[in-house]
Design an enzyme around this catalytic site. Structure first.
Site, short mmCIF file in Angstrom:
data_model
loop_
_atom_site.label_atom_id
_atom_site.label_comp_id
_atom_site.label_asym_id
_atom_site.label_seq_id
_atom_site.Cartn_x
_atom_site.Cartn_y
_atom_site.Cartn_z
N ALA A 78 0.87 -1.18 0.00
CA ALA A 78 0.00 0.00 0.00
C ALA A 78 0.90 1.23 0.00
O ALA A 78 2.07 1.15 0.43
CB ALA A 78 -0.88 -0.02 1.24
N GLY A 121 0.77 -4.96 0.92
CA GLY A 121 -0.44 -5.03 0.09
C GLY A 121 -0.18 -5.69 -1.26
O GLY A 121 -1.08 -6.25 -1.87
N GLU A 124 -0.49 -9.23 -0.55
CA GLU A 124 -1.91 -9.49 -0.29
C GLU A 124 -2.73 -9.45 -1.59
O GLU A 124 -3.68 -10.21 -1.74
CB GLU A 124 -2.44 -8.46 0.72
CG GLU A 124 -1.88 -8.71 2.11
CD GLU A 124 -2.10 -7.55 3.06
OE1 GLU A 124 -1.69 -6.42 2.72
OE2 GLU A 124 -2.69 -7.76 4.12
N GLU A 144 4.91 -5.03 7.16
CA GLU A 144 4.18 -3.98 7.88
C GLU A 144 4.67 -3.79 9.31
O GLU A 144 4.60 -2.69 9.87
CB GLU A 144 2.68 -4.29 7.91
CG GLU A 144 1.98 -4.15 6.56
CD GLU A 144 1.98 -5.42 5.72
OE1 GLU A 144 2.77 -6.34 6.02
OE2 GLU A 144 1.21 -5.49 4.76
N1 CAA Z 1 4.66 3.21 -0.61
C1 CAA Z 1 5.09 4.39 -1.14
N2 CAA Z 1 6.25 4.53 -1.80
C2 CAA Z 1 7.03 3.44 -1.93
C3 CAA Z 1 6.64 2.18 -1.42
C4 CAA Z 1 5.40 2.10 -0.73
N3 CAA Z 1 4.94 0.92 -0.24
N4 CAA Z 1 7.64 1.28 -1.69
C5 CAA Z 1 8.57 1.97 -2.39
N5 CAA Z 1 8.23 3.26 -2.52
C6 CAA Z 1 8.96 4.33 -3.20
C7 CAA Z 1 10.14 4.82 -2.38
O1 CAA Z 1 9.72 5.76 -1.42
C8 CAA Z 1 11.02 5.42 -3.46
O2 CAA Z 1 10.49 6.68 -3.80
P1 CAA Z 1 11.48 7.97 -3.91
O3 CAA Z 1 12.35 7.64 -5.10
O4 CAA Z 1 10.55 9.11 -4.13
O5 CAA Z 1 12.25 8.01 -2.65
C9 CAA Z 1 10.79 4.50 -4.66
O6 CAA Z 1 9.55 3.82 -4.40
C10 CAA Z 1 11.86 3.45 -4.82
O7 CAA Z 1 11.98 2.75 -3.61
P2 CAA Z 1 13.39 2.52 -2.86
O8 CAA Z 1 14.33 3.63 -3.17
O9 CAA Z 1 13.10 2.25 -1.43
O10 CAA Z 1 13.88 1.20 -3.62
P3 CAA Z 1 14.85 0.07 -3.06
O11 CAA Z 1 15.12 -0.82 -4.22
O12 CAA Z 1 15.98 0.66 -2.33
O13 CAA Z 1 13.98 -0.76 -1.97
C11 CAA Z 1 12.01 -1.88 -1.15
C12 CAA Z 1 12.89 -1.51 -2.36
C13 CAA Z 1 12.78 -2.82 -0.22
C14 CAA Z 1 10.78 -2.59 -1.69
C15 CAA Z 1 11.62 -0.60 -0.37
O14 CAA Z 1 11.13 0.36 -1.30
C16 CAA Z 1 10.57 -0.82 0.67
O15 CAA Z 1 10.88 -1.31 1.74
N6 CAA Z 1 9.31 -0.43 0.40
C17 CAA Z 1 8.23 -0.51 1.35
C18 CAA Z 1 7.72 -1.93 1.51
C19 CAA Z 1 6.63 -1.98 2.57
O16 CAA Z 1 6.85 -1.68 3.71
N7 CAA Z 1 5.39 -2.38 2.17
C20 CAA Z 1 4.25 -2.44 3.03
C21 CAA Z 1 3.41 -1.20 2.93
S1 CAA Z 1 2.10 -1.13 4.12
C22 CAA Z 1 0.90 -2.14 3.50
O17 CAA Z 1 1.03 -2.69 2.43
C23 CAA Z 1 -0.31 -2.33 4.36
C24 CAA Z 1 -1.27 -3.36 3.92
O18 CAA Z 1 -1.43 -4.38 4.52
C25 CAA Z 1 -2.11 -3.18 2.72
#
Ligand code: CAA
Length: 270
Positions: A78, A121, A124, A144
């Site tokens: 998400a 998400g 999911e 999460e």
């Molecule tokens: N939401 C918003 N933006 C996101 C995102 C997310 N879930 N995942 C990645 N991005 C964005 C980053 O902020 C970044 O944007 P900027 O260039 O503007 O900074 C861009 O995508 C590229 O990401 P990274 O620079 O972080 O890329 P990376 O290759 O270094 O890392 C990753 C990849 C490990 C997937 C890392 O991006 C990450 O940890 N993302 C979040 C994963 C996460 O926590 N997901 C769960 C979300 S909560 C949820 O999903 C609740 C639910 O149950 C529905």
């Protein structure tokens, strides 16, 4: 009825198309398209995705749907930026995950073609589909916990049902990422394939299913999903009634007649 307006809609976050199959109905293909944020699932995207899926579900020319992302990400979860400032009441009022229930109500099979990150998400969403074809490079996880929350779009329930309590606890409590091979061994993934053919394989599977008798496919899907929230007794009754119901379809008579006459059946989808 076959209404193609969903193919022409000006979607901002997804690409929608359909592919012809060698035999039978077409496949509806939806590509999540926010590569700059690793396909993070914001509200607008989810609204578009659900609308497109429902439109394919209504289209009599469609047999099956495939959801995919790009090589780097199916979806990294998400959209965290969209939720970062929200409090509980705002989340409750928004109830953004409610629209995910509409994916579960789709009658036609949906296949997730996953490459790269399928996190939170994203994982999911893949699990909300009926099957997952994963590239070797795919990474699954429910991170999460690292954001101070828990999965909110079905992760705690669907993962437990799919891979059991032991592995689910580890995944959700640690937030670790897992390879597609690990998730195949755990029972979440249908098939792991080379990185360059994951979409092709998913479309091939969709094509095969699209060549089967439509009503039987839909009732079979409904019965399998029913098993997730029914006792064995009521699930068996549900299955039996659907089995008997299929004896009113033209395809049942054609299928059995064709077998007896040693020829290929010609399905009518009714
Ligand atoms: N939401 C918003 N933006 C996101 C995102 C997310 N879930 N995942 C990645 N991005 C964005 C980053 O902020 C970044 O944007 P900027 O260039 O503007 O900074 C861009 O995508 C590229 O990401 P990274 O620079 O972080 O890329 P990376 O290759 O270094 O890392 C990753 C990849 C490990 C997937 C890392 O991006 C990450 O940890 N993302 C979040 C994963 C996460 O926590 N997901 C769960 C979300 S909560 C949820 O999903 C609740 C639910 O149950 C529905």
């Amino acid at each position: 009825m076959s209404d193609k307006t969903h193919l022409e809609k000006p979607y901002k976050n997804i690409l929608v198309s359909e592919t012809e199959n060698p035999i039978g109905l077409k496949t509806g293909l939806i590509q999540i398209n926010r590569p700059e944020v690793l396909n993070a699932l914001n509200n607008e995207l989810m609204q578009e995705l659900v609308n497109a899926l429902e439109a394919f579900d209504r289209d009599i020319e469609t047999g099956c749907m495939v959801i995919t992302g790009n090589q780097k990400a199916f979806a990294a979860g998400a959209d965290i930026k969209e939720m970062a400032d929200a409090g509980s009441i705002e989340m409750l009022v928004r109830d953004q995950f409610a629209r995910w229930d509409r994916i579960r109500k789709l009658k036609k099979p949906v296949i997730a073609a996953v490459s790269g990150f399928a996190l939170g998400g994203g994982c999911e969403l893949a699990m909300s589909c009926d099957m997952i074809i994963a590239a070797e490079s795919a990474k699954f996880g429910q991170p999460e916990i690292n954001l101070g929350v828990i999965p909110g779009a079905g992760g705690t329930q669907r993962l437990t049902k799919a891979i059991g309590k032991a592995k689910t606890m580890e995944m959700i409590l640690t937030g670790r990422m897992y390879t597609s091979k690990e998730m195949f061994d755990a029972g979440l993934v249908t098939k792991v394939v080379d990185n360059d053919v994951y979409l092709e394989e998913a479309l091939e599977l969709a094509g095969e299913i699209s060549s089967k008798p439509t009503i039987a496919v839909q009732l079979a899907k409904e019965c399998v999903l029913k098993s997730f929230d029914s006792t064995i007794e009521s699930g068996l009754e549900f299955e039996r009634k659907n089995f008997y119901l299929l004896f009113s379809t033209e395809d049942k008579f054609e299928g059995m007649k064709a077998f007896v006459e040693k020829r290929k059946p010609e399905w009518k989808g009714k």
